[in-house]
Scaffold this motif. Structure first.
Motif, PDB file in Angstrom:
ATOM      1  N   PRO A 656       0.807  -1.222  -0.097  1.00  0.00           N
ATOM      2  CA  PRO A 656       0.114   0.039   0.181  1.00  0.00           C
ATOM      3  C   PRO A 656       0.889   0.771   0.133  1.00  0.00           C
ATOM      4  CG  PRO A 656      -0.839  -1.304   1.683  1.00  0.00           C
ATOM      5  CD  PRO A 656       0.831  -2.317   1.306  1.00  0.00           C
ATOM      6  N   GLY A 657       1.134   2.501  -0.054  1.00  0.00           N
ATOM      7  CA  GLY A 657       1.181   3.363  -0.638  1.00  0.00           C
ATOM      8  C   GLY A 657       2.379   3.400  -1.595  1.00  0.00           C
ATOM      9  N   ILE A 658       2.365   2.193  -2.550  1.00  0.00           N
ATOM     10  CA  ILE A 658       3.384   2.528  -3.679  1.00  0.00           C
ATOM     11  C   ILE A 658       3.246   2.449  -4.858  1.00  0.00           C
ATOM     12  CG2 ILE A 658       5.509   1.211  -4.807  1.00  0.00           C
ATOM     13  CD1 ILE A 658       6.066   2.183  -1.670  1.00  0.00           C
ATOM     14  N   GLY A 659       3.112   3.601  -5.540  1.00  0.00           N
ATOM     15  CA  GLY A 659       2.623   4.338  -7.143  1.00  0.00           C
ATOM     16  C   GLY A 659       3.630   3.945  -7.642  1.00  0.00           C
ATOM     17  N   PRO A 660       3.189   3.896  -8.810  1.00  0.00           N
ATOM     18  CA  PRO A 660       4.178   3.800 -10.035  1.00  0.00           C
ATOM     19  C   PRO A 660       5.751   4.652 -10.268  1.00  0.00           C
ATOM     20  CG  PRO A 660       2.210   4.370 -10.964  1.00  0.00           C
ATOM     21  CD  PRO A 660       1.970   4.303  -9.706  1.00  0.00           C
ATOM     22  N   SER A 661       5.481   6.644 -10.001  1.00  0.00           N
ATOM     23  CA  SER A 661       6.562   6.938  -9.292  1.00  0.00           C
ATOM     24  C   SER A 661       8.129   6.344  -8.073  1.00  0.00           C
ATOM     25  CB  SER A 661       5.716   8.388  -9.330  1.00  0.00           C
ATOM     26  OG  SER A 661       6.051   8.324  -8.055  1.00  0.00           O
ATOM     27  N   ARG A 662       7.182   5.820  -7.455  1.00  0.00           N
ATOM     28  CA  ARG A 662       8.052   5.382  -5.772  1.00  0.00           C
ATOM     29  C   ARG A 662       9.028   4.229  -6.472  1.00  0.00           C
ATOM     30  NH1 ARG A 662       3.972   7.506  -0.924  1.00  0.00           N
ATOM     31  NH2 ARG A 662       4.747   9.468  -0.671  1.00  0.00           N
ATOM     32  N   LYS A 663       8.196   3.257  -6.666  1.00  0.00           N
ATOM     33  CA  LYS A 663       8.361   1.862  -7.342  1.00  0.00           C
ATOM     34  C   LYS A 663       9.833   2.300  -8.493  1.00  0.00           C
ATOM     35  CE  LYS A 663       6.197  -0.155 -10.488  1.00  0.00           C
ATOM     36  NZ  LYS A 663       5.079  -1.803 -11.182  1.00  0.00           N
ATOM     37  N   ARG A 664       9.394   3.347  -8.812  1.00  0.00           N
ATOM     38  CA  ARG A 664      11.078   3.262  -9.970  1.00  0.00           C
ATOM     39  C   ARG A 664      11.420   3.598  -8.889  1.00  0.00           C
ATOM     40  NH1 ARG A 664      10.275   7.609 -15.563  1.00  0.00           N
ATOM     41  NH2 ARG A 664      12.340   7.290 -16.348  1.00  0.00           N
ATOM     42  N   ALA A 665      11.214   5.138  -8.522  1.00  0.00           N
ATOM     43  CA  ALA A 665      12.714   5.546  -7.566  1.00  0.00           C
ATOM     44  C   ALA A 665      13.555   4.417  -6.533  1.00  0.00           C
ATOM     45  CB  ALA A 665      11.809   6.449  -6.652  1.00  0.00           C
ATOM     46  N   LEU A 666      12.642   3.204  -6.309  1.00  0.00           N
ATOM     47  CA  LEU A 666      13.167   2.316  -5.797  1.00  0.00           C
ATOM     48  C   LEU A 666      14.113   1.216  -6.550  1.00  0.00           C
ATOM     49  CD1 LEU A 666      10.463   1.207  -3.423  1.00  0.00           C
ATOM     50  CD2 LEU A 666      12.588   2.281  -2.435  1.00  0.00           C
ATOM     51  N   LEU A 667      13.596   1.233  -8.100  1.00  0.00           N
ATOM     52  CA  LEU A 667      13.814   0.275  -8.720  1.00  0.00           C
ATOM     53  C   LEU A 667      15.832   0.773  -8.629  1.00  0.00           C
ATOM     54  CD1 LEU A 667      11.099  -1.169 -10.848  1.00  0.00           C
ATOM     55  CD2 LEU A 667      12.922  -2.161  -8.797  1.00  0.00           C
ATOM     56  N   LEU A 668      15.312   2.447  -9.746  1.00  0.00           N
ATOM     57  CA  LEU A 668      16.150   2.724 -10.253  1.00  0.00           C
ATOM     58  C   LEU A 668      17.431   2.579  -8.681  1.00  0.00           C
ATOM     59  CD1 LEU A 668      14.789   6.145 -11.876  1.00  0.00           C
ATOM     60  CD2 LEU A 668      16.550   3.659 -12.866  1.00  0.00           C
ATOM     61  N   HIS A 669      16.977   3.075  -8.011  1.00  0.00           N
ATOM     62  CA  HIS A 669      18.086   2.672  -7.153  1.00  0.00           C
ATOM     63  C   HIS A 669      19.010   2.403  -6.351  1.00  0.00           C
ATOM     64  CE1 HIS A 669      20.020   5.027  -3.756  1.00  0.00           C
ATOM     65  NE2 HIS A 669      19.910   4.333  -2.604  1.00  0.00           N
ATOM     66  N   PHE A 670      18.045   0.896  -6.552  1.00  0.00           N
ATOM     67  CA  PHE A 670      18.591  -0.449  -5.919  1.00  0.00           C
ATOM     68  C   PHE A 670      18.688  -1.847  -7.213  1.00  0.00           C
ATOM     69  CE2 PHE A 670      16.281   1.103  -2.261  1.00  0.00           C
ATOM     70  CZ  PHE A 670      17.009   1.016  -1.240  1.00  0.00           C
ATOM     71  N   GLY A 671      18.807  -1.173  -8.136  1.00  0.00           N
ATOM     72  CA  GLY A 671      18.499  -2.190  -9.008  1.00  0.00           C
ATOM     73  C   GLY A 671      17.315  -3.261  -9.812  1.00  0.00           C
ATOM     74  N   THR A 672      16.835  -3.833  -8.122  1.00  0.00           N
ATOM     75  CA  THR A 672      16.220  -5.634  -8.553  1.00  0.00           C
ATOM     76  C   THR A 672      15.511  -5.223  -6.692  1.00  0.00           C
ATOM     77  OG1 THR A 672      17.691  -7.064  -7.688  1.00  0.00           O
ATOM     78  CG2 THR A 672      17.775  -6.415  -9.977  1.00  0.00           C
ATOM     79  N   VAL A 673      14.683  -5.952  -7.385  1.00  0.00           N
ATOM     80  CA  VAL A 673      13.860  -5.841  -5.916  1.00  0.00           C
ATOM     81  C   VAL A 673      14.059  -7.089  -4.972  1.00  0.00           C
ATOM     82  CG1 VAL A 673      11.245  -7.223  -5.428  1.00  0.00           C
ATOM     83  CG2 VAL A 673      11.264  -6.433  -7.804  1.00  0.00           C
ATOM     84  N   LYS A 674      14.912  -8.032  -5.544  1.00  0.00           N
ATOM     85  CA  LYS A 674      16.145  -8.460  -4.562  1.00  0.00           C
ATOM     86  C   LYS A 674      16.999  -7.484  -3.568  1.00  0.00           C
ATOM     87  CE  LYS A 674      15.959 -13.375  -7.150  1.00  0.00           C
ATOM     88  NZ  LYS A 674      16.833 -14.448  -7.053  1.00  0.00           N
ATOM     89  N   ALA A 675      17.044  -6.934  -4.168  1.00  0.00           N
ATOM     90  CA  ALA A 675      17.931  -5.900  -3.953  1.00  0.00           C
ATOM     91  C   ALA A 675      17.772  -4.916  -2.646  1.00  0.00           C
ATOM     92  CB  ALA A 675      18.651  -5.159  -4.771  1.00  0.00           C
ATOM     93  N   ILE A 676      15.832  -4.732  -3.378  1.00  0.00           N
ATOM     94  CA  ILE A 676      15.385  -4.000  -2.398  1.00  0.00           C
ATOM     95  C   ILE A 676      14.793  -4.741  -1.044  1.00  0.00           C
ATOM     96  CG2 ILE A 676      13.031  -2.940  -1.910  1.00  0.00           C
ATOM     97  CD1 ILE A 676      12.754  -2.025  -4.865  1.00  0.00           C
ATOM     98  N   GLN A 677      14.493  -6.099  -1.066  1.00  0.00           N
ATOM     99  CA  GLN A 677      14.011  -6.853   0.347  1.00  0.00           C
ATOM    100  C   GLN A 677      15.138  -7.127   0.663  1.00  0.00           C
ATOM    101  OE1 GLN A 677      13.138 -10.746  -1.748  1.00  0.00           O
ATOM    102  NE2 GLN A 677      11.809 -11.071   0.130  1.00  0.00           N
ATOM    103  N   ARG A 678      16.331  -6.948   0.110  1.00  0.00           N
ATOM    104  CA  ARG A 678      17.148  -6.984   1.587  1.00  0.00           C
ATOM    105  C   ARG A 678      17.876  -6.459   1.891  1.00  0.00           C
ATOM    106  NH1 ARG A 678      19.956 -10.456  -3.154  1.00  0.00           N
ATOM    107  NH2 ARG A 678      21.165  -8.467  -3.733  1.00  0.00           N
ATOM    108  N   ALA A 679      17.769  -5.190   1.955  1.00  0.00           N
ATOM    109  CA  ALA A 679      17.915  -3.712   2.000  1.00  0.00           C
ATOM    110  C   ALA A 679      17.548  -3.081   3.832  1.00  0.00           C
ATOM    111  CB  ALA A 679      17.549  -2.045   1.195  1.00  0.00           C
ATOM    112  N   LYS A 680      18.076  -2.166   4.526  1.00  0.00           N
ATOM    113  CA  LYS A 680      17.843  -1.903   5.680  1.00  0.00           C
ATOM    114  C   LYS A 680      17.273  -0.842   5.467  1.00  0.00           C
ATOM    115  CE  LYS A 680      22.377  -4.255   7.728  1.00  0.00           C
ATOM    116  NZ  LYS A 680      23.539  -3.634   8.617  1.00  0.00           N
ATOM    117  N   LEU A 681      16.610  -0.894   6.603  1.00  0.00           N
ATOM    118  CA  LEU A 681      15.224   1.103   6.977  1.00  0.00           C
ATOM    119  C   LEU A 681      16.137   1.776   6.735  1.00  0.00           C
ATOM    120  CD1 LEU A 681      12.860   1.340   7.644  1.00  0.00           C
ATOM    121  CD2 LEU A 681      13.053   1.419   9.311  1.00  0.00           C
TER     122      LEU A 681
END
Length: 705
Positions: A656-681
Motif C-alpha cells: 500500500p502506498g507504492i505507486g508507479p513513481s515510488r516503485k520506479r525510484a526504488l528500482l532505479l536506486h537499488f536495481g532489482t526487487v531482491k536488492a530492495i528486499q535485502r535493504a535495511k531501513l
C-alpha cells in the motif's frame, strides 16, 4: 449514385407554423406505425413544441423505456419539432420513431455549429436506434514521438492522448504504423524502448548493433545530438520531408568530399530509408499534402464509406466503414453524418474531400474548424488531382461493399445449414460458443464468442474469470458458473424473466443524462410540459421476452443457439443451469472431440436426440469447426494473458502506498526487487523520492513476509 434528396426528416426553417415539409402529402399510409400510437406520439411532441425557443440546439427523442430513439440538431428547435408534430413523414422509419416517442429533451446552443458538434458527440455516446451510426469505428493507430523524456522515443499509440508528445496520424492499420516506424528507425536511429528499459541499460542493446538506434541510454550519442535526430524525425512526419532530405544529402556530400566514406554511406542509407517511406505507398500525391478522402457507395440498401488518409504527400492507408442507416436516406445524407461523427474523437486534417455534394458542407467545415482550432476545408472535388483521388476512393468503396455483401450471403447460407443440422425451424441470428481454459485449475477463465450474419461479432465477445469458489479443474463447475453469470446478466439487462428470481432484480432503466457542449445555454429536462408526471415504472418493466433487446445494429442480445465444448456431461450440466434460469427454450449443443481428436469425427449431443455426427463434407461441419476453434483460441489467449500478468506481477505492487513513481525510484536506486528486499531501513530511507513512512512500509512488508 446521385438521386433526388428525400427529406425524411423535418427541415430547419419554416416561414410560419402552418407550413408543411416540402413534398409531404397531407395523408400518408404508414404500414408499420399503428394510427393510435402515431397519434399519441404526435400529442407528446406537440406539448413540447409549444414551449420551445426559436434558437439553435439539439433534441433527443425517447421511448417509454427511456431509451434514446433519435438525436438531431436544428437551427430553430421550435420549427424543427413543430414539423414533427404535424405527423407527416416520407418514410415508415420516421413514422415509427414518432409513434414510439414518449418524451423529449433539449439543449439550446449559441450557434448551429455548436449544435452540430453536440449532436455528433451524443450520437457517438448514446447510439440511438434511428440515427446513422458508424460501425467498426475502432480507434485508429498513431505514431507518437514522446515529449516527456530527454531522449524521445517513437512508439505506436492508440486511445486517448494523455502522454506528452507529438502524435502523427491517423494510419489505417497497425501494419502501416509498424512499417513507417521501421523505416524511421533506419533513417533517424530513434529508440523504441520503454522508459524503464532505457533507464536500466548498462550497455547498448541489439538495435544499436544493427544500426536501428543511436543508443543514448549508454552515452553512445550525446543527448543534444540525439535530440537533433528526433527533431529531424518530427520535421519529416510533420510534412517538411524535402528539407530533411536536402540536409541529409548535403551532409552525405560533405562526408564524401572529406573522404569519410563510411559516414557518407550511413547518410546514404538514411536517405534510402526515407525514400522507402514515401515510395512504398499505393498512391501518393503532389498537390495534396494533408487530407482525408471520404467516398461512399450504396448497394442493396447498405452503405460503405471508404476513407483514405494522406499526410506529408503520402498515402497512410485506407479503411472501409459500414454505417447503419435507413435505406431511404441518400448517400450524401449518410456521408454528412459519418463525417461529423468520425472526427468526434480525432483531430481533422486541413482538407476533407467528399465524394458527394453535401447540403451542409459549409456548416461541417465550420464545425471541424472549431474542433481543430484552425481552418479546415471541406470540399467536393470535380476536377484535377483531387478528383482523381476521389475516383480511386469511390472504386475502393464499391469493391469493399461488394465483398461485404458477398460475405454476408455466404454467412447466411452457413447459418441456414447450421440451423438445419440441429433441427431448428429458422436459421439462427446469434450463435454463442463457450469454452474454458486453465492449467491444473490455475488462472481459470471462461470465454464466449459470438457469430452472426456478419461473421464473428467481436465486440460481443466476453470473458469470465472463474471464482475461487469453483473447485480447481472442475470443468463442469466452470461451465455452470459461466452460463449462470451469462444468462443471469442477460435476464437483468433484458428485463424479462429467465428464471423464478430474475424478475425481482431486473432493471433496465436507462440514464438519459448526457454531457452538453461548450456554448450550451439551456437544458430542458424532467417533467412533461403539460405538467403530467413521468411514469418511471414502465421504463423499467417494458422489456418482455417476446421483444428482446437489440443493439444499435439490430443484432439480438439473446442467443438463438448455444454451443459448448464437451460431451454428454457438459450437456447435462449446461441443460440444468439453463433450465433453472428459464432459458431451456434456447437450443443447446455440446461438441465432443472425435477419436484421436480428429477434427472430422466430432460427436454432437443435444437434448432429446441420440448422439450424432455430420457428414465429413457437410458445410455446417466446417462452420462448426471454425466456431469451436475461434472459441478455443479466444479462451486460451485470455488465459495466457492472465497467466502472464500473474507471472510478471511485481511484489512492490502489493505494498500500500507504492505507486508507479515510488516503485520506479526504488528500482532505479537499488536495481532489482531482491536488492530492495535485502535493504535495511536506513538504506530505504535514503532513496530519492521515498519518504520515511514509505520506506518503513516497504521494509515491514518484506521482513514480515
Amino acid at each position: 449514385m446521385s438521386r433526388e434528396r428525400q427529406d425524411d426528416l423535418p427541415q430547419d426553417e419554416f416561414e410560419d407554423e402552418e407550413d408543411i415539409l416540402p413534398g409531404a402529402e397531407p395523408a400518408l399510409v404508414l404500414a408499420e406505425a399503428a394510427p393510435g400510437a402515431l397519434k399519441a406520439g404526435i400529442e407528446v411532441i406537440q406539448q413540447f413544441a409549444k414551449h420551445l425557443p426559436n434558437r439553435p440546439g439539439v433534441y433527443r427523442m425517447f421511448d417509454r423505456a427511456g431509451e434514446v430513439l433519435y438525436v438531431g440538431k436544428a437551427k430553430s428547435l421550435k420549427n424543427r419539432v413543430t414539423a414533427y408534430a404535424r405527423g407527416m413523414a416520407h418514410t415508415n422509419a420516421v413514422a415509427r420513431m414518432i409513434a414510439e416517442t414518449a418524451n423529449m429533451e433539449f439543449v439550446t446552443t449559441g450557434t448551429e455549429t455548436e449544435a452540430l458538434l453536440l449532436e455528433s458527440n451524443l450520437i457517438k455516446q448514446l447510439r440511438p436506434r434511428y440515427n446513422v451510426l458508424l460501425r467498426d469505428d475502432k480507434s485508429f493507430p498513431y505514431i507518437l514521438l514522446t515529449g516527456d523524456h530527454d531522449a524521445p522515443a517513437i512508439l505506436k499509440h492508440r486511445g486517448s492522448r494523455q502522454r506528452k508528445g507529438d502524435y502523427f496520424g491517423p494510419f489505417a492499420s497497425v501494419w502501416a504504423v509498424t512499417r513507417t516506424i521501421d523505416a524511421l528507425q533506419k533513417a533517424f536511429l530513434i529508440r523504441t524502448c520503454s522508459d524503464s528499459f532505457y533507464e536500466n541499460r548498462t550497455r547498448p542493446c541489439l538495435l544499436f548493433q544493427i544500426k536501428r538506434c543511436a543508443a543514448p541510454c549508454t552515452g553512445e550519442i550525446s543527448i543534444p545530438d540525439y535530440q537533433a535526430l528526433a527533431s529531424q524525425a518530427r520535421d519529416f512526419l510533420s510534412g517538411r520531408s524535402s528539407a530533411v532530405k536536402q540536409l541529409l544529402s548535403a551532409r552525405m556530400q560533405e562526408a564524401a568530399e572529406e573522404l569519410e566514406f563510411e559516414k557518407a554511406a550511413r547518410y546514404r542509407d538514411r536517405l534510402a530509408a526515407l525514400s522507402a517511406v514515401q515510395a512504398g505507398q499505393d498512391i501518393n500525391t503532389q498537390g495534396v499534402e494533408e487530407a482525408d478522402v471520404f467516398a461512399i457507395d450504396e448497394q442493396a440498401g447498405q452503405f460503405c464509406v471508404e476513407i483514405f488518409f494522406f499526410r506529408n504527400h503520402q498515402n497512410w492507408g485506407n479503411r472501409a466503414l459500414f454505417p447503419r442507416a435507413d435505406r431511404s436516406l441518400t448517400p450524401a445524407e449518410v456521408l454528412a453524418s459519418v463525417v461529423a461523427q468520425f472526427y468526434d474523437d480525432k483531430p481533422p486534417p486541413r482538407l476533407v474531400l467528399l465524394s458527394h455534394p453535401v447540403e451542409e458542407i459549409e456548416l461541417i467545415g465550420q464545425a471541424l474548424s472549431a474542433r481543430a482550432g484552425r481552418k479546415v476545408e471541406v470540399a467536393h472535388p470535380k476536377r484535377g488531382e483531387r478528383a482523381d483521388l476521389m475516383a480511386h476512393a469511390v472504386k475502393n468503396a464499391r469493391e469493399a461493399l461488394a465483398r461485404k455483401l458477398a460475405d454476408n450471403a455466404g454467412q447466411s447460407a452457413l447459418l441456414a445449414a447450421l440451423g438445419a443440422a440441429f433441427g431448428m425451424e429458422t436459421a439462427p441470428r446469434r450463435v454463442e460458443v463457450y469454452d474454458n481454459s486453465h492449467i491444473m485449475g490455475t488462472n481459470a477463465v471462461g470465454g464466449m464468442i459470438v457469430a452472426g450474419q456478419d461473421g464473428f461479432v467481436k465486440n460481443q465477445y466476453r470473458t469470465f474469470n472463474i471464482s475461487a469458489d469453483t473447485i480447481a479443474g472442475d470443468d463442469f463447475g466452470m461451465m455452470r458458473e459461466v452460463l449462470t453469470r451469462r444468462f443471469a446478466k442477460l435476464a437483468k439487462e433484458e428485463g424479462f424473466s429467465l428464471g423464478p428470481h430474475s424478475a425481482e432484480t431486473a432493471d433496465t432503466a436507462t440514464s438519459k443524462d448526457a454531457p452538453g457542449a461548450e456554448g450550451a445555454s439551456t437544458i430542458i429536462l424532467g417533467e412533461r410540459p403539460d405538467g403530467a408526471a413521468q411514469d418511471e415504472g414502465p421504463r423499467k418493466k417494458a422489456r418482455k421476452a417476446s421483444n428482446p433487446r437489440k443493439d444499435e445494429d439490430g443484432f439480438p442480445s439473446r442467443p438463438d443457439l448455444v454451443i459448448v465444448d464437451g460431451g454428454k456431461g457438459q450437456l447435462t450440466a449446461a441443460l440444468k443451469i439453463m433450465k433453472e434460469l428459464g432459458a431451456a427454450d434456447i437450443p443447446l449443443v455440446a461438441i465432443a472431440k472425435g477419436e484421436d481428436r480428429n477434427a472430422m469425427r466430432e460427436t454432437f449431443h443435444m437434448a432429446g436426440r441420440e448422439p450424432f455426427k455430420l457428414q465429413p463434407r457437410d458445410p455446417a461441419l466446417y462452420f462448426i469447426q471454425r466456431l469451436r476453434d475461434e472459441a478455443h483460441r479466444f479462451a486460451i489467449g485470455t488465459h495466457r494473458a492472465k497467466r502472464k500478468r500473474e507471472t510478471m506481477k511485481n511484489p512492490l505492487d502489493e505494498i500500500p502506498g507504492i505507486g508507479p513513481s515510488r516503485k520506479r525510484a526504488l528500482l532505479l536506486h537499488f536495481g532489482t526487487v531482491k536488492a530492495i528486499q535485502r535493504a535495511k531501513l536506513d538504506d530505504l530511507m535514503r532513496t530519492p523520492g521515498v519518504n520515511a513512512a514509505t520506506a518503513k512500509a516497504v521494509h515491514d512488508y518484506f521482513h514480515d513476509a
